[in-house]
Design a protein around this motif. Structure first.
Motif, PDB file in Angstrom:
ATOM      1  N   GLN A 162      -5.614   8.460  -3.007  1.00 34.88           N
ATOM      2  CA  GLN A 162      -6.737   9.223  -2.451  1.00 34.88           C
ATOM      3  C   GLN A 162      -8.022   9.035  -3.247  1.00 34.88           C
ATOM      4  OE1 GLN A 162      -5.422  13.309  -2.289  1.00 34.88           O
ATOM      5  NE2 GLN A 162      -3.508  12.753  -1.273  1.00 34.88           N
ATOM      6  N   GLY A 163      -7.965   8.213  -4.295  1.00 33.53           N
ATOM      7  CA  GLY A 163      -9.150   7.993  -5.110  1.00 33.53           C
ATOM      8  C   GLY A 163      -9.365   9.077  -6.146  1.00 33.53           C
ATOM      9  N   ALA A 234      -3.141   2.634   0.143  1.00 31.67           N
ATOM     10  CA  ALA A 234      -4.496   2.982   0.613  1.00 31.67           C
ATOM     11  C   ALA A 234      -5.518   2.105  -0.106  1.00 31.67           C
ATOM     12  CB  ALA A 234      -4.771   4.464   0.365  1.00 31.67           C
ATOM     13  N   ASP A 236      -8.377   1.044   0.621  1.00 33.09           N
ATOM     14  CA  ASP A 236      -9.786   1.390   0.755  1.00 33.09           C
ATOM     15  C   ASP A 236     -10.193   2.570  -0.125  1.00 33.09           C
ATOM     16  OD1 ASP A 236     -10.107  -0.632   2.617  1.00 33.09           O
ATOM     17  OD2 ASP A 236      -9.642   0.682   4.321  1.00 33.09           O
ATOM     18  N   THR A 237      -9.292   3.467  -0.404  1.00 34.18           N
ATOM     19  CA  THR A 237      -9.633   4.659  -1.185  1.00 34.18           C
ATOM     20  C   THR A 237      -9.054   4.635  -2.595  1.00 34.18           C
ATOM     21  OG1 THR A 237      -7.713   5.828  -0.269  1.00 34.18           O
ATOM     22  CG2 THR A 237      -9.825   6.094   0.873  1.00 34.18           C
ATOM     23  N   LYS A 239      -8.162   4.268  -6.419  1.00 31.47           N
ATOM     24  CA  LYS A 239      -8.870   4.073  -7.677  1.00 31.47           C
ATOM     25  C   LYS A 239      -7.855   4.038  -8.814  1.00 31.47           C
ATOM     26  CE  LYS A 239     -13.381   6.100  -6.601  1.00 31.47           C
ATOM     27  NZ  LYS A 239     -14.384   7.142  -6.950  1.00 31.47           N
TER      28      LYS A 239
END
Length: 569
Positions: A162-163, A234, A236-237, A239
């Motif tokens: 979820q970043g 995920a 794209d999100t 980290k």
């Protein structure tokens, strides 16, 4: 066998330093009150890796999006090339079990010498995941397995996907992503034995260095795996985890009775470990200069230990009370050092009067931390030749005198008291692992292990006294002919008389014996922290929390991860 006097002359010159007496140090509860220190094996290992700049690189990284597959790291150390091989497999919820009776795990691992080609990898793949049910050859010198933390693994993956960063408050409760349930070495299951490791693989020629290294590599993989899974889940999100949070993750460990007999069965080696720790303390007491810088560092370490203890989480009432007492002791020591004091010896003597055993031993670890120049070279003396030699020419009065002096603690125990000989240590048939039972259990009694050293010494002494009355001029050889079943304990008595420490001064057969003290003593020498007992027979703990990461190798290294604290978030 190198004598204590010879060691002291080697390490201290002509002036031997005063050591704490064995009757103080070898008390069972004090042994169970020890903490990690500069001489703990994890600290020693990390110092070697960082200062020698080991090259540790993945040469095969074949994981699917869920983190299952095969990974091989090659380790280039000053004296050799090694491979760390890891298999990550799906583990169903119904097969998940942290006990030694488990047959499947999330991860299984092996440390081997040399490069691993496809043929040898397949051989490892057929055996390493089976652990005790498999067989390996002498290229392997450590075998291990681990399971994911139910409370942390999925949570951390979700946060990174979820970043977000995992909450430090969550990590503080369970400071690891994986928990290892066994780390095997020293010739088990066909592996290289200790003599071969010590002579052929000099990079791991210190006690348990190879086993600790496998745990360090497991910690490294756990951090890479959660990022790998989160990134695929995920992209794209996602980290990556912040380095300071990564360093706060360690490796979990579950330790049970399997570790306890080691301290009894290896008395010369344990003597050496404790002697080096006590010699380090003696050096500090006599040679440690108390400068303004040292005073400042002492205050910082006391505050760090207070915060570390506050951050130690456990559900066990007994351990909670111990931690609370340690906090009180540390606060009292902090107040005491704010006042003028003569020297470290005076502070230590004050602590022995005012603090609990755990508080006293925490102070010892802190003092060792202040003086690396007085302590660190002792790490090279943790090995010992473990031979228990029989002296057949020793006169019996001399043998009797040894027992009366060195084993006075045994003679003082009333072995006829209720419950004094009730505990039975035995090996289970299923896994050949130590168990604790009662002498009333005849099946357990048949498999009983010889861990009641105090009682064995007492029986030997009684028979010796009877024999001397009839044959006062005989020597040990003739006594052995008359009492051949006593050969083992007499050999131990004579050999240990050349040591300072070694024998645990307690009745391990007593109904109320607390094996936790044995486990904690050995774990403290390993360097673990955050003890969380699950019963009086096994304990969870954390390894390598706060230690440098593999990516830190080659960077500036301060060796400052004693009693690590949660990073600010």
């Amino acid at each position: 066998m190198t004598t204590p006097a010879a060691i002291h002359t080697t390490l201290c010159g002509d002036n031997a330093l005063p050591l704490r007496p064995a009757e103080q140090v070898m008390h069972l509860e004090r042994l169970g009150s020890m903490h990690q220190s500069r001489l703990s094996f994890m600290r020693t290992l990390i110092r070697h890796i960082m200062r020698e700049r080991w090259q540790i690189d993945p040469v095969r990284f074949e994981l699917d999006p869920e983190g299952f597959g095969t990974v091989i790291y090659e380790i280039k150390a000053p004296h050799g090339l090694y491979s760390f091989v890891l298999f990550s497999n799906y583990l169903s919820p119904e097969a998940r079990n942290d006990r030694v009776i488990a047959t499947e795990w999330d991860l299984t691992m092996a440390l081997v010498t040399g490069k691993v080609d496809d043929l040898y990898l397949e051989k490892l793949r057929q055996n390493v995941p089976k652990q005790e049910a498999g067989r390996v050859d002498a290229r392997v010198f450590v075998l291990s397995r681990a399971n994911r933390s139910a409370r942390n693994f999925s949570y951390v993956v979700d946060q990174l996907a979820q970043g977000e960063q995992p909450a430090v408050s969550q990590i503080a409760k369970v400071g690891y992503l994986y928990r290892t349930t066994a780390v095997y070495g020293s010739g088990k299951l066909g592996m290289a034995d200790w003599d071969k490791v010590k002579t052929h693989y000099k990079d791991f020629a210190r006690p348990f260095a190879a086993e600790m290294f496998v745990c360090l590599m497991l910690r490294n993989f756990s951090l890479i795996q959660v990022e790998h899974i989160a990134k695929h889940r995920a992209p794209d999100t996602f980290k990556p985890m912040q380095p300071e949070i990564k360093r706060y993750f360690g490796i979990g460990n579950s330790t049970g009775l399997g570790m306890a007999p080691y301290l009894v069965n290896h008395p010369i080696l344990i003597n050496r470990w404790i002697e080096m720790r006590e010699l380090a303390l003696a050096r500090v007491r006599v040679l440690g200069d108390i400068s303004p810088r040292i005073r400042q560092q002492l205050g910082e370490l006391l505050e760090r230990c207070i915060q570390h203890t506050r951050e130690t989480w456990t559900e066990d009432e007994w351990q909670t009370r111990n931690n609370q007492q340690v906090l009180q002791d540390l606060e009292a020591i902090t107040a005491q050092v704010a006042q003028p004091f003569e020297d470290w010896d005076a502070l230590i003597r004050w602590s022995e009067e005012q603090c609990s055993l755990q508080g006293q031993e925490m102070l010892v670890s802190i003092l060792l931390e202040l003086y690396p120049e007085l302590v660190d070279d002792l790490e090279d003396y943790h090995c010992a030749e473990e031979f228990l030699d029989l002296d057949p020419l020793m006169p019996l009065p001399a043998l009797k005198e040894i027992i009366e002096t060195r084993y006075a603690w045994s003679l003082a125990i009333d072995f006829n008291a209720e419950g004094a000989r009730e505990t039975c240590w035995y090996r289970s048939e299923e896994k050949m692992e130590p168990r604790l039972g009662s002498v009333a259990d005849m099946e357990a009694k048949k498999k009983q292990m010889a861990l009641g050293v105090g009682y064995a010494v007492r029986r030997c002494y009684e028979q010796l006294c009877e024999y001397i009355e009839q044959h006062p001029d005989h020597n040990t050889a003739r006594f052995m002919v008359a009492r051949p079943k006593l050969r083992g304990i007499v050999r131990r008595i004579q050999s240990m008389n050349r040591c300072v420490y070694g024998d645990i001064q307690a009745n391990l057969l007593d109904r109320n014996v607390l094996p936790m003290h044995l486990l904690r003593c050995k774990l403290a020498f390993f360097g673990v922290s955050k003890f969380d007992p699950r019963s009086r027979l096994w304990v969870r703990n954390t390894m390598f929390q706060g230690a440098p990461l593999l990516e830190d190798i080659g960077n500036r290294f301060g060796d400052d991860w004693f009693m690590p604290l949660a990073p600010k978030q």
